[in-house]
Design an enzyme around this catalytic site. Structure first.
Site, PDB file in Angstrom:
ATOM      1  N   HIS A   1       0.823  -1.212   0.000  1.00 39.92           N
ATOM      2  CA  HIS A   1       0.000   0.000   0.000  1.00 39.92           C
ATOM      3  C   HIS A   1       0.858   1.264   0.000  1.00 39.92           C
ATOM      4  O   HIS A   1       0.438   2.319  -0.443  1.00 39.92           O
ATOM      5  CB  HIS A   1      -0.897   0.038   1.230  1.00 39.92           C
ATOM      6  CG  HIS A   1      -1.783  -1.152   1.367  1.00 39.92           C
ATOM      7  ND1 HIS A   1      -2.842  -1.398   0.525  1.00 39.92           N
ATOM      8  CD2 HIS A   1      -1.765  -2.180   2.244  1.00 39.92           C
ATOM      9  CE1 HIS A   1      -3.445  -2.523   0.888  1.00 39.92           C
ATOM     10  NE2 HIS A   1      -2.818  -3.018   1.920  1.00 39.92           N
TER      11      HIS A   1
ATOM     12  N   HIS B   1       5.596   6.609   6.831  1.00 41.16           N
ATOM     13  CA  HIS B   1       5.249   6.161   5.484  1.00 41.16           C
ATOM     14  C   HIS B   1       4.724   7.355   4.693  1.00 41.16           C
ATOM     15  O   HIS B   1       4.516   8.436   5.254  1.00 41.16           O
ATOM     16  CB  HIS B   1       4.195   5.046   5.539  1.00 41.16           C
ATOM     17  CG  HIS B   1       2.925   5.502   6.170  1.00 41.16           C
ATOM     18  ND1 HIS B   1       2.672   5.371   7.516  1.00 41.16           N
ATOM     19  CD2 HIS B   1       1.839   6.126   5.648  1.00 41.16           C
ATOM     20  CE1 HIS B   1       1.481   5.874   7.785  1.00 41.16           C
ATOM     21  NE2 HIS B   1       0.957   6.348   6.669  1.00 41.16           N
TER      22      HIS B   1
ATOM     23  N   HIS C   1       2.151   8.974   1.391  1.00 40.02           N
ATOM     24  CA  HIS C   1       0.987   8.870   0.507  1.00 40.02           C
ATOM     25  C   HIS C   1       1.265   9.760  -0.708  1.00 40.02           C
ATOM     26  O   HIS C   1       1.827  10.832  -0.570  1.00 40.02           O
ATOM     27  CB  HIS C   1      -0.283   9.349   1.215  1.00 40.02           C
ATOM     28  CG  HIS C   1      -0.639   8.538   2.424  1.00 40.02           C
ATOM     29  ND1 HIS C   1      -1.486   7.452   2.385  1.00 40.02           N
ATOM     30  CD2 HIS C   1      -0.255   8.651   3.721  1.00 40.02           C
ATOM     31  CE1 HIS C   1      -1.620   6.931   3.602  1.00 40.02           C
ATOM     32  NE2 HIS C   1      -0.871   7.639   4.437  1.00 40.02           N
TER      33      HIS C   1
ATOM     34  N   GLU D   1      -3.488  13.053   1.654  1.00 44.34           N
ATOM     35  CA  GLU D   1      -4.718  12.563   2.260  1.00 44.34           C
ATOM     36  C   GLU D   1      -5.539  13.728   2.790  1.00 44.34           C
ATOM     37  O   GLU D   1      -6.707  13.891   2.468  1.00 44.34           O
ATOM     38  CB  GLU D   1      -4.395  11.589   3.393  1.00 44.34           C
ATOM     39  CG  GLU D   1      -3.692  10.336   2.908  1.00 44.34           C
ATOM     40  CD  GLU D   1      -4.161   9.107   3.642  1.00 44.34           C
ATOM     41  OE1 GLU D   1      -3.684   8.864   4.752  1.00 44.34           O
ATOM     42  OE2 GLU D   1      -5.028   8.397   3.101  1.00 44.34           O
TER      43      GLU D   1
ATOM     44  N   HIS E   1       3.499  10.664   6.861  1.00 42.29           N
ATOM     45  CA  HIS E   1       2.927  10.363   8.170  1.00 42.29           C
ATOM     46  C   HIS E   1       3.986   9.694   9.033  1.00 42.29           C
ATOM     47  O   HIS E   1       4.514   8.643   8.672  1.00 42.29           O
ATOM     48  CB  HIS E   1       1.724   9.411   8.030  1.00 42.29           C
ATOM     49  CG  HIS E   1       0.535  10.062   7.408  1.00 42.29           C
ATOM     50  ND1 HIS E   1      -0.506   9.345   6.859  1.00 42.29           N
ATOM     51  CD2 HIS E   1       0.208  11.381   7.261  1.00 42.29           C
ATOM     52  CE1 HIS E   1      -1.424  10.204   6.405  1.00 42.29           C
ATOM     53  NE2 HIS E   1      -1.003  11.436   6.635  1.00 42.29           N
TER      54      HIS E   1
ATOM     55  N   THR F   1      -6.070   6.134   8.571  1.00 43.30           N
ATOM     56  CA  THR F   1      -6.723   6.350   7.281  1.00 43.30           C
ATOM     57  C   THR F   1      -6.789   5.076   6.452  1.00 43.30           C
ATOM     58  O   THR F   1      -7.212   5.111   5.312  1.00 43.30           O
ATOM     59  CB  THR F   1      -6.007   7.447   6.477  1.00 43.30           C
ATOM     60  OG1 THR F   1      -4.667   7.025   6.216  1.00 43.30           O
ATOM     61  CG2 THR F   1      -5.991   8.755   7.246  1.00 43.30           C
ATOM     62  N   THR F   2      -6.348   3.985   7.036  1.00 43.28           N
ATOM     63  CA  THR F   2      -6.501   2.686   6.369  1.00 43.28           C
ATOM     64  C   THR F   2      -7.160   1.727   7.362  1.00 43.28           C
ATOM     65  O   THR F   2      -7.120   1.958   8.570  1.00 43.28           O
ATOM     66  CB  THR F   2      -5.130   2.099   5.963  1.00 43.28           C
ATOM     67  OG1 THR F   2      -4.309   1.962   7.117  1.00 43.28           O
ATOM     68  CG2 THR F   2      -4.419   3.000   4.969  1.00 43.28           C
TER      69      THR F   2
HETATM   70 ZN   LIG Z   1      -0.769   7.337   6.340  1.00 44.91          ZN
END
Ligand SMILES: [Zn+2]
Length: 436
Positions: A110, A137, A139, A149, A162, A243-244
């Site tokens: 992801h 990580h 995005h 995000e 993040h 958020t996941t």
């Molecule tokens: Zn994140």
């Protein structure tokens, strides 16, 4: 166990036995659901990363927390943010790790995840206790669209970093992630600049080593605080979620006002290197903004009232440009909280904004019984009715208990067999609904 075997026993003893078994099963179930190591909330069949950004609409059915009312990310309306003087600067002391220390870099299907040593701490920020680092990580979007995000006044940035922390009140992130306020995430927006961002090269130059899902490599440690903006005093704060999936609503979010700049080549490398499910490029790994549902967004600073566009657009591509409060246009300003907000000293709302809802850890439901003890029915006589009922009750309870134990063992096994960090909230954001 056949019912007729029990028929010979006194009914009172049967009843007592059945009651005892039912109690034992219920007690075992309850203990597990509340146990510190319970990965509460993970529905059966969803051990870790069996979700995708392509099916964001389905998340809530498989992961009930994803349908909660404190979800992330959100769109930050700078004009509605409440100034809170209690939001002190974020402090990240002693982040300069020696290069001989190696950190694991992983493609989890992801996103790209860099594990962090827990002795990197987050203090200040108005938090009552320190937080310790777990991982960071990113995005991102694609050549066609930006991929942060969070959005600010409707503006989406090229990407978002993040850095995930968990409360020092807990020994592991698995324990912290299901408790209100157990997690803290530092977020900053990535923008396209003209110069290469050197700190980000520490990660980006290794992306090719983990371009397939599940691959990992070890990279020399560096000062990971340099991946964040220089100005750690100006930020937005709200209570939200991962958020996941499983979308636990246990995150204290900090979104820095100052953005970070990466060169066009660096952004492209991020967007076009990693592969996930079915060997597809990992792109647009962000979740769409979720409804605030009455939550407050706090700001650690008073926003300047300046005409849109009046501010300098940032130090010509300096990797970490000072906050210019430019207009929040595509790839434009460097400031997350741009010119909005007319400096009204909104009522300091301080800590009132944080009332994280308890992350309910629903335990696994013991499997239901199917028709156990069918022999019972064959020759029921008047006096046997009670015995049959209790026998059935016992059978059901025993089966449920057995299935429950089996499931629990299987779950533990699954949990143990995967890297600890992979079950972290932030497992990965892939396609458009970003999770925290
Ligand atoms: Zn994140």
């Amino acid at each position: 166990m056949r019912a007729r075997d029990w028929r010979g026993l006194p009914r009172s003893r049967l009843l007592l036995l059945a009651a005892l078994l039912a109690w034992a099963a219920a007690a075992a179930h309850e203990e597990d659901a509340e146990g510190p190591h319970s990965e509460a909330g993970l529905p059966p069949g969803h051990g870790n990363s069996h979700w995708s950004y392509a099916d964001k609409a389905e998340w809530a059915s498989d992961f009930p927390h994803c349908g909660g009312h404190m979800q992330s990310p959100i769109n930050i309306e700078t004009g509605a943010a409440l100034f809170s003087p209690q939001l002190e600067p974020i402090l990240l002391p002693d982040y300069s790790l020696p290069p001989r220390e190696m950190l694991r870099l992983q493609n989890n299907g992801h996103t790209v995840v860099l594990d962090l040593p827990r002795n990197l701490t987050l203090t200040g920020g108005g938090f009552p206790q320190p937080y310790q680092a777990a991982q960071l990580h990113l995005h991102w979007g694609s050549a066609l669209k930006p991929g942060s995000e969070h959005t600010v006044d409707g503006h989406r940035y090229a990407g978002e970093i993040h850095v995930v922390y968990y409360s020092s009140h807990f020994d592991t992130i698995q324990e912290a992630m299901v408790e209100p306020g157990g997690l803290a995430v530092l977020a900053a927006f990535l923008q396209v600049g003209s110069e290469e961002n050197e700190p980000y090269q520490h990660i980006l130059e290794h992306l090719n080593d983990v371009h397939e899902e599940g691959e990992e490599t070890w990279i020399p440690a560096f000062d990971v605080a340099k991946l964040l903006p220089d100005d750690l005093s100006r930020y937005f704060r709200y209570n939200g979620s991962l958020t996941t999936p499983p979308c636990y609503q246990t995150v204290n979010w900090t979104i820095f006002n100052q953005t970070i700049r990466l060169s066009p080549d660096q952004i492209s490398l991020l967007e076009d290197t990693l592969h996930g499910d079915e060997d597809e490029l990992i792109q647009d790994n962000f979740r769409l903004p979720q409804s605030l549902q009455g939550r407050s967004v706090l700001a650690s600073f008073l926003m300047l009232h300046s005409p849109e566009g009046a501010q300098p657009p940032g130090e010509g591509g300096s990797p970490r440009a000072p906050d210019p409060y430019g207009p929040a246009e595509e790839g434009g300003g460097d400031s997350a909280g741009s010119a909005a907000g007319g400096g009204q000293p909104h009522t300091p709302d301080g800590a009132s904004g944080r009332d994280p809802e308890p992350a309910s850890g629903e335990g696994q439901s013991p499997a239901t019984s199917s028709g156990a003890d069918q022999q019972v029915g064959s020759s029921l006589q008047t006096g046997d009715v009670l015995a049959a009922i209790f026998a059935a009750l016992f059978g059901i309870t025993a089966l449920a208990f057995f299935l429950y134990v089996r499931k629990h063992q299987a779950q533990n096994h699954r949990r143990d067999s995967q890297p600890i960090k992979s079950s972290i909230i932030y497992t990965a954001a892939t396609t458009e609904e970003n999770a925290a």
